[in-house]
Design a protein around this motif. Structure first.
Motif, PDB file in Angstrom:
ATOM      1  N   ALA A   8      -7.784   1.039 -12.449  1.00 37.91           N
ATOM      2  CA  ALA A   8      -7.987   2.330 -11.768  1.00 37.91           C
ATOM      3  C   ALA A   8      -9.313   2.289 -11.020  1.00 37.91           C
ATOM      4  N   MET A   9      -9.391   3.060  -9.945  1.00 37.14           N
ATOM      5  CA  MET A   9     -10.584   2.985  -9.093  1.00 37.14           C
ATOM      6  C   MET A   9     -11.717   3.890  -9.582  1.00 37.14           C
ATOM      7  N   LEU A  10     -12.811   3.259  -9.996  1.00 39.65           N
ATOM      8  CA  LEU A  10     -14.063   3.984 -10.245  1.00 39.65           C
ATOM      9  C   LEU A  10     -15.155   3.484  -9.318  1.00 39.65           C
ATOM     10  N   SER A  47     -14.849   6.570   2.527  1.00 34.80           N
ATOM     11  CA  SER A  47     -15.617   6.003   1.408  1.00 34.80           C
ATOM     12  C   SER A  47     -14.677   5.567   0.284  1.00 34.80           C
ATOM     13  N   ALA A  48     -13.559   6.288   0.138  1.00 31.81           N
ATOM     14  CA  ALA A  48     -12.580   5.886  -0.885  1.00 31.81           C
ATOM     15  C   ALA A  48     -11.916   4.574  -0.478  1.00 31.81           C
ATOM     16  N   ALA A  49     -11.558   4.455   0.796  1.00 31.98           N
ATOM     17  CA  ALA A  49     -10.956   3.210   1.283  1.00 31.98           C
ATOM     18  C   ALA A  49     -11.945   2.053   1.129  1.00 31.98           C
ATOM     19  N   VAL A  65       0.866  -1.189   0.000  1.00 31.86           N
ATOM     20  CA  VAL A  65       0.000   0.000   0.000  1.00 31.86           C
ATOM     21  C   VAL A  65       0.899   1.233   0.000  1.00 31.86           C
ATOM     22  N   THR A  66       0.691   2.132  -0.969  1.00 27.91           N
ATOM     23  CA  THR A  66       1.461   3.375  -0.989  1.00 27.91           C
ATOM     24  C   THR A  66       0.616   4.506  -0.389  1.00 27.91           C
ATOM     25  N   GLY A  67       1.287   5.544   0.075  1.00 29.22           N
ATOM     26  CA  GLY A  67       0.554   6.633   0.726  1.00 29.22           C
ATOM     27  C   GLY A  67      -0.066   6.135   2.020  1.00 29.22           C
ATOM     28  N   LEU A 121       4.346  -1.371   3.388  1.00 27.77           N
ATOM     29  CA  LEU A 121       3.813  -0.009   3.337  1.00 27.77           C
ATOM     30  C   LEU A 121       4.848   0.992   2.828  1.00 27.77           C
ATOM     31  N   LEU A 122       4.421   1.818   1.892  1.00 33.43           N
ATOM     32  CA  LEU A 122       5.337   2.793   1.285  1.00 33.43           C
ATOM     33  C   LEU A 122       4.887   4.212   1.602  1.00 33.43           C
ATOM     34  N   GLU A 123       5.837   5.001   2.033  1.00 28.23           N
ATOM     35  CA  GLU A 123       5.604   6.448   2.203  1.00 28.23           C
ATOM     36  C   GLU A 123       6.802   7.193   1.626  1.00 28.23           C
ATOM     37  N   VAL A 166      -4.970   1.501  -8.809  1.00 38.19           N
ATOM     38  CA  VAL A 166      -4.511   2.873  -8.604  1.00 38.19           C
ATOM     39  C   VAL A 166      -5.679   3.719  -8.099  1.00 38.19           C
ATOM     40  N   VAL A 167      -5.457   4.317  -6.937  1.00 36.89           N
ATOM     41  CA  VAL A 167      -6.453   5.190  -6.306  1.00 36.89           C
ATOM     42  C   VAL A 167      -6.022   6.651  -6.444  1.00 36.89           C
ATOM     43  N   GLY A 168      -4.718   6.889  -6.322  1.00 35.05           N
ATOM     44  CA  GLY A 168      -4.179   8.258  -6.350  1.00 35.05           C
ATOM     45  C   GLY A 168      -4.516   8.967  -7.650  1.00 35.05           C
ATOM     46  N   ASN A 169      -4.955  10.175  -7.543  1.00 37.00           N
ATOM     47  CA  ASN A 169      -5.408  10.926  -8.720  1.00 37.00           C
ATOM     48  C   ASN A 169      -4.274  11.598  -9.485  1.00 37.00           C
ATOM     49  N   PRO A 170      -4.453  11.823 -10.783  1.00 36.95           N
ATOM     50  CA  PRO A 170      -5.551  11.362 -11.628  1.00 36.95           C
ATOM     51  C   PRO A 170      -5.479   9.847 -11.852  1.00 36.95           C
ATOM     52  N   ILE A 199      -6.561   8.141   3.391  1.00 36.53           N
ATOM     53  CA  ILE A 199      -7.178   6.900   2.891  1.00 36.53           C
ATOM     54  C   ILE A 199      -6.463   5.701   3.516  1.00 36.53           C
ATOM     55  N   GLY A 200      -5.140   5.800   3.597  1.00 36.89           N
ATOM     56  CA  GLY A 200      -4.364   4.728   4.218  1.00 36.89           C
ATOM     57  C   GLY A 200      -4.894   4.403   5.610  1.00 36.89           C
ATOM     58  N   TYR A 201      -5.196   5.451   6.354  1.00 38.17           N
ATOM     59  CA  TYR A 201      -5.657   5.260   7.734  1.00 38.17           C
ATOM     60  C   TYR A 201      -7.018   4.560   7.786  1.00 38.17           C
ATOM     61  N   LEU A 233      -2.083   1.499  -5.018  1.00 39.58           N
ATOM     62  CA  LEU A 233      -1.290   2.710  -5.200  1.00 39.58           C
ATOM     63  C   LEU A 233      -2.162   3.922  -4.861  1.00 39.58           C
ATOM     64  N   VAL A 234      -2.078   4.297  -3.609  1.00 39.53           N
ATOM     65  CA  VAL A 234      -2.954   5.350  -3.078  1.00 39.53           C
ATOM     66  C   VAL A 234      -2.230   6.702  -3.052  1.00 39.53           C
ATOM     67  N   GLY A 235      -0.945   6.667  -2.718  1.00 41.69           N
ATOM     68  CA  GLY A 235      -0.189   7.913  -2.557  1.00 41.69           C
ATOM     69  C   GLY A 235       0.011   8.625  -3.874  1.00 41.69           C
TER      70      GLY A 235
END
Ligand code: NAI
Length: 329
Positions: free
Chosen positions: A157-159, A244-246, A10-12, A41-43, A131-135, A17-19, A89-91
């Motif tokens: 990608a997350m929709l 809600s994103a998580a 998990v990034t970010g 976990l990646l930061e 991939v969650v991180g935008n765009p 969202i990570g939390y 990939l959230v971050g």
């Protein structure tokens, strides 16, 4: 005997969202209540972020989750993605004051090129990437293009957040239960141009569109409301959607891995050229998941109005693709 643990990167991981995400993964909500996990976990290397990540890991420890077999903290994607079977990939870099959309695209492109390359080098060959991180769509496209040795279909990608947001709007409008609505999907980009499409949706076998029977509502309320929901949350909460994103990320991976039981779900996936979407473009489509694979719902009729919505969101994705083309050469 318990199953071997699944490695989830998990990034970010120290972000909002990570939390909201890590505790649910560790409790078994994503991969099943009998599936042990190892969190990688990646930061960013920044001391504050790494300290915050340590704090989150202390809290994970304090939950004594029976399914959490191990966890590690990283600042190098090549370590975080080593043998990962799932990668969330959230971050990503948020838009700062005065930053143009094009600048944001470029900064994030560099992050997702590096992460795509790292996945290519060290992840499990069947890694499932969300991939969650935008765009989100374009970041997923970039990561996929940067990982030529991995199957392109494994990048998504997350929709799902848009999908879930729309489901509740439809349930509230029709007075029906969310759980009874079937065959609904969102097309395109995770951005206000997306097209939530309930033309095929049913409730207990009845057409939802006929039940609602309000085209004005569809055009002037439903579609814009779903598209602008992210902004409405920021306005109300002062922060962007996180729980809600998580939740949507959990739904996306759970269905992909464990199946969607015949239900349509929306995933941003590399296009196979169908529905007039150029091959490779990361575009939200209806899919059904089974045996660890997603399968596009095929052969849906696209009427003129839907075509116009679908082209609008496609054109935005084509522009984003062109905006990063130089970096991908
Ligand atoms: P946040 O700012 O609270 O957390 C992001 C975390 O990512 C930070 O801790 C940051 O240090 C870290 N980070 C930044 N660059 C990184 C890199 N290169 N490698 C590893 N970590 C990195 O943001 P939040 O609220 O958690 O949102 C994360 C992303 O998800 C944002 O891009 C947001 O726009 C996006 N998002 C996407 C949604 C979707 O439906 N696809 C819905 C909601 C948010």
């Amino acid at each position: 005997m318990s199953k071997p643990a699944v490695r989830v990167a998990v990034t970010g991981a120290a972000g909002q969202i990570g939390y909201a995400l890590l505790f649910r993964i560790a409790s078994g909500e994503m991969l099943g209540k009998d599936q042990p996990v190892i969190l990688q976990l990646l930061e960013i290397p920044d001391e504050k972020a790494q300290n915050a990540l340590k704090g989150v890991m202390m809290e994970l420890d304090d939950c004594a989750f029976p399914l959490l077999e191990g966890m590690t903290a990283h600042s190098d994607p090549k370590e975080a993605f080593k043998d990962a079977q799932i990668a969330l990939l959230v971050g990503s870099r948020p838009r700062g004051p005065g930053m143009e959309r094009a600048d944001l695209l470029q900064i994030n492109a560099k992050i997702f090129i590096e992460q795509g390359k790292a996945l290519n080098e060290v992840a499990d060959r069947n890694v499932k990437v969300l991939v969650v991180g935008n765009p989100a769509n374009t970041n997923a496209y970039i990561a996929m293009k940067s990982a030529p040795d991995l199957p392109a279909k494994n990048f998504t990608a997350m929709l799902r957040l848009d999908h879930n947001r729309a489901l509740t709007q439809l349930a509230q409008k029709s007075g029906k239960a969310v759980k009874d609505i079937r065959d609904f999907a969102v097309w395109g980009n995770h951005s206000p141009t997306m097209y939530p499409d309930y033309r095929f949706a049913t409730v207990n076998g009845e057409s939802l569109k006929d039940l609602i029977n309000d085209e004005e509502w569809n055009k002037n309320e439903f579609i814009p409301k779903v598209g602008k929901r992210g902004a409405a949350i920021i306005e109300a909460r002062g922060l962007s959607s996180a729980a809600s994103a998580a939740n949507a990320a959990i739904d996306h991976i759970r269905d992909w891995v464990l199946g969607s039981n015949g239900q349509w779900v929306t995933m941003g996936v590399p296009s196979d050229g169908s529905y007039g979407i150029p091959e490779g473009i990361m575009y939200g489509v209806p899919v059904i998941c089974e045996n660890g694979e997603y399968k596009r719902v095929e052969g849906l009729e696209i009427d003129e109005t839907s075509r116009a919505y679908m082209d609008k969101t496609l054109n935005e994705l084509l522009e984003e693709r062109d905006g990063v083309a130089d970096l991908l050469k």
